[in-house]
Design an enzyme around this catalytic site. Structure first.
Site, PDB file in Angstrom:
ATOM      1  N   GLY A 131       1.290  -0.754   0.005  1.00  0.00           N
ATOM      2  CA  GLY A 131      -0.032  -0.042   0.086  1.00  0.00           C
ATOM      3  C   GLY A 131       0.642   1.296   0.180  1.00  0.00           C
ATOM      4  O   GLY A 131       1.812   1.058   0.687  1.00  0.00           O
ATOM      5  N   GLU A 132      -0.133   2.513  -0.868  1.00  0.00           N
ATOM      6  CA  GLU A 132       1.278   3.494  -0.896  1.00  0.00           C
ATOM      7  C   GLU A 132      -0.220   4.893   0.007  1.00  0.00           C
ATOM      8  O   GLU A 132      -0.789   4.696  -1.197  1.00  0.00           O
ATOM      9  CB  GLU A 132       1.779   4.185  -1.616  1.00  0.00           C
ATOM     10  CG  GLU A 132       2.548   5.150  -1.679  1.00  0.00           C
ATOM     11  CD  GLU A 132       3.707   5.456  -3.163  1.00  0.00           C
ATOM     12  OE1 GLU A 132       3.692   3.851  -3.735  1.00  0.00           O
ATOM     13  OE2 GLU A 132       4.743   5.754  -3.207  1.00  0.00           O
TER      14      GLU A 132
ATOM     15  N   PHE B 275       0.578   9.580   4.154  1.00  0.00           N
ATOM     16  CA  PHE B 275       1.034   9.620   4.519  1.00  0.00           C
ATOM     17  C   PHE B 275       2.561   8.118   5.616  1.00  0.00           C
ATOM     18  O   PHE B 275       3.061   8.584   6.126  1.00  0.00           O
ATOM     19  CB  PHE B 275       0.373   9.619   5.982  1.00  0.00           C
ATOM     20  CG  PHE B 275      -0.578  10.351   6.044  1.00  0.00           C
ATOM     21  CD1 PHE B 275      -0.114  12.084   5.776  1.00  0.00           C
ATOM     22  CD2 PHE B 275      -1.313  11.031   5.583  1.00  0.00           C
ATOM     23  CE1 PHE B 275      -0.968  12.743   6.384  1.00  0.00           C
ATOM     24  CE2 PHE B 275      -2.544  11.218   5.705  1.00  0.00           C
ATOM     25  CZ  PHE B 275      -1.864  12.915   5.463  1.00  0.00           C
TER      26      PHE B 275
ATOM     27  N   VAL C 247       3.544   1.147   2.660  1.00  0.00           N
ATOM     28  CA  VAL C 247       3.236   0.310   3.231  1.00  0.00           C
ATOM     29  C   VAL C 247       4.191  -1.270   2.162  1.00  0.00           C
ATOM     30  O   VAL C 247       4.231  -1.638   1.447  1.00  0.00           O
ATOM     31  CB  VAL C 247       1.773  -0.642   3.986  1.00  0.00           C
ATOM     32  CG1 VAL C 247       1.749  -1.898   4.618  1.00  0.00           C
ATOM     33  CG2 VAL C 247       1.631   0.054   4.203  1.00  0.00           C
TER      34      VAL C 247
ATOM     35  N   ASP D 267     -11.208   5.088  11.091  1.00  0.00           N
ATOM     36  CA  ASP D 267     -10.552   5.338   9.518  1.00  0.00           C
ATOM     37  C   ASP D 267     -10.959   4.244   9.324  1.00  0.00           C
ATOM     38  O   ASP D 267     -10.659   3.069   8.872  1.00  0.00           O
ATOM     39  CB  ASP D 267      -9.549   5.687   8.174  1.00  0.00           C
ATOM     40  CG  ASP D 267      -9.332   5.803   7.135  1.00  0.00           C
ATOM     41  OD1 ASP D 267     -10.171   5.919   6.166  1.00  0.00           O
ATOM     42  OD2 ASP D 267      -7.729   5.606   7.104  1.00  0.00           O
TER      43      ASP D 267
HETATM   44  P1  ADP Z   1      -2.240   2.968   4.677  1.00  0.00           P
HETATM   45  O1  ADP Z   1      -3.804   2.583   4.491  1.00  0.00           O
HETATM   46  O2  ADP Z   1      -1.807   4.275   5.024  1.00  0.00           O
HETATM   47  O3  ADP Z   1      -1.405   2.430   3.252  1.00  0.00           O
HETATM   48  P2  ADP Z   1      -3.066   0.193   5.510  1.00  0.00           P
HETATM   49  O4  ADP Z   1      -2.168   0.234   7.171  1.00  0.00           O
HETATM   50  O5  ADP Z   1      -3.647   0.269   6.058  1.00  0.00           O
HETATM   51  O6  ADP Z   1      -2.001   1.600   5.533  1.00  0.00           O
HETATM   52  O7  ADP Z   1      -1.742  -0.223   5.579  1.00  0.00           O
HETATM   53  C1  ADP Z   1      -1.794  -0.800   3.975  1.00  0.00           C
HETATM   54  C2  ADP Z   1      -2.493  -2.153   3.375  1.00  0.00           C
HETATM   55  O8  ADP Z   1      -1.207  -3.069   3.777  1.00  0.00           O
HETATM   56  C3  ADP Z   1      -3.427  -3.009   3.705  1.00  0.00           C
HETATM   57  O9  ADP Z   1      -4.980  -2.833   3.322  1.00  0.00           O
HETATM   58  C4  ADP Z   1      -3.288  -3.986   3.562  1.00  0.00           C
HETATM   59  O10 ADP Z   1      -3.260  -4.836   2.404  1.00  0.00           O
HETATM   60  C5  ADP Z   1      -1.563  -4.042   3.911  1.00  0.00           C
HETATM   61  N1  ADP Z   1      -1.614  -4.684   5.524  1.00  0.00           N
HETATM   62  C6  ADP Z   1      -1.159  -4.008   6.854  1.00  0.00           C
HETATM   63  N2  ADP Z   1      -0.849  -4.658   7.519  1.00  0.00           N
HETATM   64  C7  ADP Z   1      -1.074  -5.965   7.167  1.00  0.00           C
HETATM   65  C8  ADP Z   1      -0.440  -7.615   8.014  1.00  0.00           C
HETATM   66  N3  ADP Z   1      -0.705  -6.893   9.288  1.00  0.00           N
HETATM   67  N4  ADP Z   1      -1.118  -8.414   7.462  1.00  0.00           N
HETATM   68  C9  ADP Z   1      -1.179  -8.435   6.396  1.00  0.00           C
HETATM   69  N5  ADP Z   1      -1.531  -7.271   5.308  1.00  0.00           N
HETATM   70  C10 ADP Z   1      -1.706  -5.644   5.564  1.00  0.00           C
HETATM   71 MG    MG Z   2      -5.221   2.218   5.004  1.00  0.00          MG
END
Ligand code: ADP
Ligand code: MG
Length: 353
Positions: A29-30, A33, A36, A168
């Site tokens: 994810g990106e 902020f 990931v 959120d």
């Molecule tokens: P952001 O929305 O700020 O980019 P997130 O914390 O929602 O960050 O993480 C982005 C994506 O990464 C999530 O939508 C999910 O698909 C994946 N992800 C995040 N944390 C986990 C986790 N603990 N295990 C598996 N996938 C995860």
């Molecule tokens: Mg998210």
């Protein structure tokens, strides 16, 4: 002070990590902020292939996110993805970055699962670890949706009881944990802890307009600034009672319930259109239903049929979650006690065979 000492000792014996320990894998994810990644530990070749950890490199809001995750870890760990460690990483090029580390919970978010044509049956198979032999139909779909919603409300109740409002809640921030076969909440980047005043002033620009409740601010405008942390601990349970900030998450959860019942509302554009319609109906779901039902497609009618099962208890619960006034919305705990959940969910169904 005991709490602090315990937390410190626990933290002391937990493994710590630094930048060079990780091998970056797929980007998950990106956002504005942070980024990931799925990662593995360099010194653990067994985990190298896939990566059994998740790393978020976050901007300045990462500090709050670490704080929230530490708190969840101690107070309600089953509500959220398993948090391992967070630290500040200073690099000459990018400046300060917060790095957050979780266990990789699973491949699919509720959003991924809901976009499949097979929803909710794909989730049933994941929760039960097997495929049901019962015939497909509204009753069975309702049971699956009920089970998902119960797990989500259970996780949310844990956060709210701890004093955290997530702000959120959306299908993208609900992950299916393959280990526990349950849904867990992720992404505490916009969360607020009202009992200690952390991130107390809502950053409304962080809120996702597709799932946000109509109130712009979570706390009433009479309490605009955050008292400093130690003082707020004694005060804020009262503020919590008065302002019911947790009901913001309930509204978002209601929209997820709605999307599970109505496949047509799962796309972004249709959800946005629904939000416009609901606003025109002054956020009254009953009057929204009156305007759309007479000329509804058979697919839309099927959603109402699902919610109308068992004397309409599903519809009753939905309308108690999606309401204009926060004060009139049910809480996570009250929702869990709603008659909609009296019927046994998926597990009972599998025992019946
Ligand atoms: P952001 O929305 O700020 O980019 P997130 O914390 O929602 O960050 O993480 C982005 C994506 O990464 C999530 O939508 C999910 O698909 C994946 N992800 C995040 N944390 C986990 C986790 N603990 N295990 C598996 N996938 C995860
Ligand atoms: Mg998210």
């Amino acid at each position: 002070w005991d709490m602090f000492v315990l937390a410190f000792v626990e933290r002391l014996f937990r493994p710590t990590y630094r930048k060079d320990d990780f091998v970056l894998g797929k980007k998950l994810g990106e956002g504005a902020f942070g980024v990931v990644y799925r990662v593995s530990l360099a010194k653990n070749p067994a985990s190298k292939k896939e990566g059994d950890l998740v790393l978020k490199k976050a901007t300045e809001y990462g500090a709050v996110e670490i704080w929230m995750n530490e708190r969840v870890r101690r107070a309600c760990s089953s509500s959220c993805a398993d948090f391992l460690y967070g630290f500040l990483e200073k690099s000459p090029k990018k400046g300060a970055e917060y790095w957050l580390l979780w266990r990789f919970e699973g491949e699919a978010t509720l959003s991924d699962l809901m976009l499949s044509k097979d929803f909710p049956y794909n989730v049933e198979a994941m929760i039960l670890g097997e495929v049901q032999a019962l015939p497909k139909g509204l009753g069975r779909e309702n049971r699956i949706i009920q089970t998902i919603l119960r797990q989500l409300l259970f996780a949310l109740d844990g956060l709210h009881t701890t004093g955290i409002v997530h702000r959120d809640i959306k299908p993208q921030n609900v992950i299916f944990s393959e280990g526990s076969r349950t849904f867990k909440i992720i992404d505490l980047g916009a969360a607020t802890d009202l009992r200690v005043g952390i991130n107390y002033i809502p950053k409304e620009f962080l809120l996702d307009p597709r799932y946000a409740a109509p109130e712009q601010y979570i706390m009433s405008t009479q309490t605009p600034s955050a008292p400093s942390a130690p003082v707020a601990t004694a005060l804020s349970p009262v503020l919590w009672q008065m302002n019911l900030p947790d009901r913001f998450d309930i509204y978002s959860t209601g929209l997820i319930f709605l999307q599970m019942a109505f496949p047509a509302l799962r796309s972004d554009s249709n959800l946005i259109q629904f939000n416009r319609q609901l606003k025109r109906c002054e956020y009254d779901l009953v009057s929204w239903r009156k305007t759309v039902e007479p000329r509804a497609s058979s697919e839309l009618r099927r959603g109402f049929e699902l919610l109308d099962l068992d004397g309409g208890i599903g519809w009753e619960l939905l309308t108690s979650m999606v309401r204009y006034k926060a004060r009139q919305r049910t809480s996570a705990k009250a929702a869990l006690a709603h008659p909609y959940f009296d019927r046994e969910g998926l597990l009972a169904l599998s025992f019946m065979q």
